[in-house]
Each structure stands twice: as structure tokens, then as C-alpha cells.
Design a protein around this motif. Sequence first.
Motif, PDB file in Angstrom:
ATOM      1  N   MET B  58     -34.515 -35.037  22.126  1.00  0.00           N
ATOM      2  CA  MET B  58     -33.963 -33.689  22.040  1.00  0.00           C
ATOM      3  C   MET B  58     -32.877 -33.523  23.104  1.00  0.00           C
ATOM      4  O   MET B  58     -33.099 -33.886  24.258  1.00  0.00           O
ATOM      5  CB  MET B  58     -35.048 -32.633  22.275  1.00  0.00           C
ATOM      6  CG  MET B  58     -36.180 -32.649  21.265  1.00  0.00           C
ATOM      7  SD  MET B  58     -35.649 -32.267  19.593  1.00  0.00           S
ATOM      8  CE  MET B  58     -35.720 -30.491  19.627  1.00  0.00           C
ATOM      9  N   ILE B  60     -31.786 -30.836  24.493  1.00  0.00           N
ATOM     10  CA  ILE B  60     -32.179 -29.845  25.505  1.00  0.00           C
ATOM     11  C   ILE B  60     -33.689 -29.660  25.431  1.00  0.00           C
ATOM     12  O   ILE B  60     -34.317 -30.074  24.462  1.00  0.00           O
ATOM     13  CB  ILE B  60     -31.508 -28.467  25.274  1.00  0.00           C
ATOM     14  CG1 ILE B  60     -31.755 -28.017  23.842  1.00  0.00           C
ATOM     15  CG2 ILE B  60     -30.032 -28.503  25.578  1.00  0.00           C
ATOM     16  CD1 ILE B  60     -31.331 -26.603  23.545  1.00  0.00           C
ATOM     17  N   VAL B  62     -36.738 -27.672  24.474  1.00  0.00           N
ATOM     18  CA  VAL B  62     -36.916 -26.573  23.534  1.00  0.00           C
ATOM     19  C   VAL B  62     -38.354 -26.064  23.458  1.00  0.00           C
ATOM     20  O   VAL B  62     -38.615 -25.055  22.823  1.00  0.00           O
ATOM     21  CB  VAL B  62     -36.476 -26.962  22.102  1.00  0.00           C
ATOM     22  CG1 VAL B  62     -34.996 -27.211  22.065  1.00  0.00           C
ATOM     23  CG2 VAL B  62     -37.238 -28.158  21.606  1.00  0.00           C
ATOM     24  N   ASP B  66     -40.890 -26.163  18.820  1.00  0.00           N
ATOM     25  CA  ASP B  66     -39.752 -26.716  18.092  1.00  0.00           C
ATOM     26  C   ASP B  66     -39.710 -28.238  18.141  1.00  0.00           C
ATOM     27  O   ASP B  66     -39.137 -28.871  17.251  1.00  0.00           O
ATOM     28  CB  ASP B  66     -38.454 -26.097  18.617  1.00  0.00           C
ATOM     29  CG  ASP B  66     -38.302 -24.674  18.133  1.00  0.00           C
ATOM     30  OD1 ASP B  66     -37.604 -24.473  17.136  1.00  0.00           O
ATOM     31  OD2 ASP B  66     -38.928 -23.777  18.728  1.00  0.00           O
ATOM     32  N   ARG B  69     -41.830 -29.007  15.277  1.00  0.00           N
ATOM     33  CA  ARG B  69     -41.131 -28.740  14.028  1.00  0.00           C
ATOM     34  C   ARG B  69     -40.142 -29.865  13.708  1.00  0.00           C
ATOM     35  O   ARG B  69     -39.999 -30.269  12.554  1.00  0.00           O
ATOM     36  CB  ARG B  69     -40.394 -27.412  14.147  1.00  0.00           C
ATOM     37  CG  ARG B  69     -40.112 -26.821  12.820  1.00  0.00           C
ATOM     38  CD  ARG B  69     -39.673 -25.394  12.950  1.00  0.00           C
ATOM     39  NE  ARG B  69     -38.815 -25.086  11.838  1.00  0.00           N
ATOM     40  CZ  ARG B  69     -37.766 -24.283  11.911  1.00  0.00           C
ATOM     41  NH1 ARG B  69     -37.465 -23.710  13.051  1.00  0.00           N
ATOM     42  NH2 ARG B  69     -37.042 -24.056  10.857  1.00  0.00           N
ATOM     43  N   THR B  70     -39.465 -30.338  14.748  1.00  0.00           N
ATOM     44  CA  THR B  70     -38.557 -31.463  14.555  1.00  0.00           C
ATOM     45  C   THR B  70     -39.324 -32.688  14.058  1.00  0.00           C
ATOM     46  O   THR B  70     -38.875 -33.395  13.163  1.00  0.00           O
ATOM     47  CB  THR B  70     -37.826 -31.787  15.871  1.00  0.00           C
ATOM     48  OG1 THR B  70     -37.172 -30.611  16.336  1.00  0.00           O
ATOM     49  CG2 THR B  70     -36.804 -32.890  15.672  1.00  0.00           C
ATOM     50  N   LYS B  73     -40.005 -32.261  10.449  1.00  0.00           N
ATOM     51  CA  LYS B  73     -38.817 -32.547   9.638  1.00  0.00           C
ATOM     52  C   LYS B  73     -38.644 -34.058   9.479  1.00  0.00           C
ATOM     53  O   LYS B  73     -38.324 -34.544   8.406  1.00  0.00           O
ATOM     54  CB  LYS B  73     -37.576 -31.958  10.311  1.00  0.00           C
ATOM     55  CG  LYS B  73     -37.417 -30.479  10.087  1.00  0.00           C
ATOM     56  CD  LYS B  73     -36.114 -30.013  10.684  1.00  0.00           C
ATOM     57  CE  LYS B  73     -35.943 -28.519  10.506  1.00  0.00           C
ATOM     58  NZ  LYS B  73     -34.848 -28.000  11.332  1.00  0.00           N
ATOM     59  N   ILE B 168     -40.034 -20.559  10.248  1.00  0.00           N
ATOM     60  CA  ILE B 168     -40.043 -20.355  11.695  1.00  0.00           C
ATOM     61  C   ILE B 168     -41.379 -19.731  12.104  1.00  0.00           C
ATOM     62  O   ILE B 168     -42.185 -19.365  11.271  1.00  0.00           O
ATOM     63  CB  ILE B 168     -38.868 -19.488  12.198  1.00  0.00           C
ATOM     64  CG1 ILE B 168     -38.994 -18.074  11.665  1.00  0.00           C
ATOM     65  CG2 ILE B 168     -37.543 -20.097  11.822  1.00  0.00           C
ATOM     66  CD1 ILE B 168     -38.230 -17.087  12.503  1.00  0.00           C
TER      67      ILE B 168
END
Lengths: 113, 230
Positions: B58, B60, B62, B66, B69-70, B73, B168
Motif C-alpha cells: 500500500m 500509504i 490506510v 481498507d 478490502r484490498t 479485491k 464500503i
Amino acid sequence: MSVLLRVILVLVALGTFRYIIRKIRKSQAQIVDMGFWIIFSIILIIIALFPQIAFFMADVLQIATTVNFVFLAVIFLLLVQLFLLSIKVSKLESRVKELAGEVALKNYEDAEE
Amino acid sequence: MEKILLIIPAYNEAENIPWVIEELQQLDNVYDYVIINDGSKDNTKAICEEKGYNYVDMPINVGLADVFRTGMKYAVRHGYSMALQYDGDGQHDPHYIACMVEKMKQTNADVVIGSRFVEEKGCKSLRNVGSYIIQALIKLTTGKRISDPTSGMRLYNANVMKFLANEINMAPEPDTIALLIRQGFRVEEVEVKMRERQAGVSYLNFGNSIRYMMNICMSLVFIQWFRRKR
């Protein structure tokens, strides 16, 4: 209300208006977001020029002192604005994080090739 | 044969990541995994690079929600049929993964939680008091008993994966479990043993624990009612 106080109020309201307009020009903020502040400062000027409006409203609502009506109205407007701002920041944050995730995955795919 | 992905969030886990991954690689059944480095300040990234681990970096920091969530994905885009949320600090014992997968296949569940307390009662430490409160709230709002809602070891099937990857407010936390139950997903539990964190610092100190509890309780009691159904 003394003449001096009214003059000061009008001058401060005008100064605020000028300041806001200048800042908006400089910061190149989105006009949509600045609409609120322009209208807000115009309302300040109108109330300073015609305090009768505030007297009338306070009278209708049976609020003892006029200034309390002004505070009430301003606090309410600011609360609404704060709430909208809070939603906006929250949205912005989730979008930034989402983008960070996409960037990370994209970098991963690029490195794989 | 189903494809399983282990999603391993890592924030400043340089000391733990190497042996956690080595332990995984020593299993009879080798699972695919992806480490998600959440902008660590230590040399987590350098270690992943040097040892050739499979990792996503990543740009940054997060936060867990998240990162997770990444990971979801990643799992969806690479066509995995199951995804396991797995801690990078060595608390989870990989020998229980097979049990969880087995349970998912047997019961056709959408989510399988690795629970510490399916059979035995947990000892009354501070964290468990919080866990009881959350458990009671989930029971109250969904009618289902989840013995270990704060467990971080959870297995999700492809349906839930898509849901978690695209919506979200889907942090890997107890309120999401409650939401999934209310959305009609099937949640089951399997007994697992967990270890103490082996090195590094836990994110949950006292202040954070209180804040965490407040957020989860607020979310469970108030917010969840207003969320749109699928």
C-alpha cells in the motif's frame, strides 16, 4: 442600538465579505463549495444594514433579545455546514483509501509482468 | 479443487512475518497467500522483497479495514473461491485452516469463524469482557449466537468476497459479521486454538480497546438498522 455599533457591524460584515471573496479567488476552490460562504456573508451584511429584520424575527418568535435570534440562526447554519463537511471528509477519506488499494494492486500487477 | 487465499495484513510486522510465512510453507497443503503491507514504518517491505514473498504494498497507511478490502479485491480478481483473513503476528495456527475449509464445505456456510470458545468458556480477561458484550449485542440484533465475534481468523466464500470487495463500511470486524447475518449469509464457527502474539506491539492498547468497543457497539446497536439491504 447605537449608531457606532451599527457602523462597526456593517464595516465588519463588508470586510468579511471582501475577505471571503478574495480567498475564494486565490485558493481556486470549487465555486459550488464556496456558494454557502458567499451567501452567508451577504446575509451578515443584510442583517447589519437592516437590523429591523432581526428585531422582527425575534419578536415573532418571542425571543427576549434580538442577539439571541442572530446567534440561533448563525449556529444553526454553521451546524448544517459542519455536518455536510463531515460527510464530505468521510467520503474523501474512503475514496483516497480506495485509490491507495487500486494503486497497490496495479503496482503488483505491473511488477508481475 | 477450490482455490484458497490467505490475506495477511501486515503493519510493522518485520519480526513476525518471516516465521509466519515459513510456518505456512511447511504445511502439507501449501496455501496461496498475499501479504498486504500497510505502509509499515519498519522494514516489513524490505523483508518481503528480499525473501521473495508474495506481497502487495500500500502506498500509504490506510488501516486494517481498507487493507482487508484490498485483499478481497485481489482474491476476487485472481479467481479464488475462498479467502481467509489471517493475522501477520503469529496468533493464528495454520493447522486449523483445513478444519475451517472442511466446515465450510460440509455446512455450505458463507462465513466460517475460527472461534476460541465454541466449547470452553473463555477466561474473564478485559478483552473477553468486551467480547461478551459484543456477543450479546449480536444475539440481540440478529438472534444468532456467535461465540467469538472478535476472532480475526475468518474464512469467506466467493459470494461474501464479492460483497466485501465492493461495498464500503465492510471492515473485518464484528459489526460486519452481524450485517452479513442480517443479509442472509450463513455464518458458522469452528473451534481453533490461538497463540499469544510472538513479537512486536499489538494495536489494541487500553485506550484503543475502549474506542474500538465504543465504535463496534454504536455500529451494532444504531447504525446497522439504517443500512440498506442488498
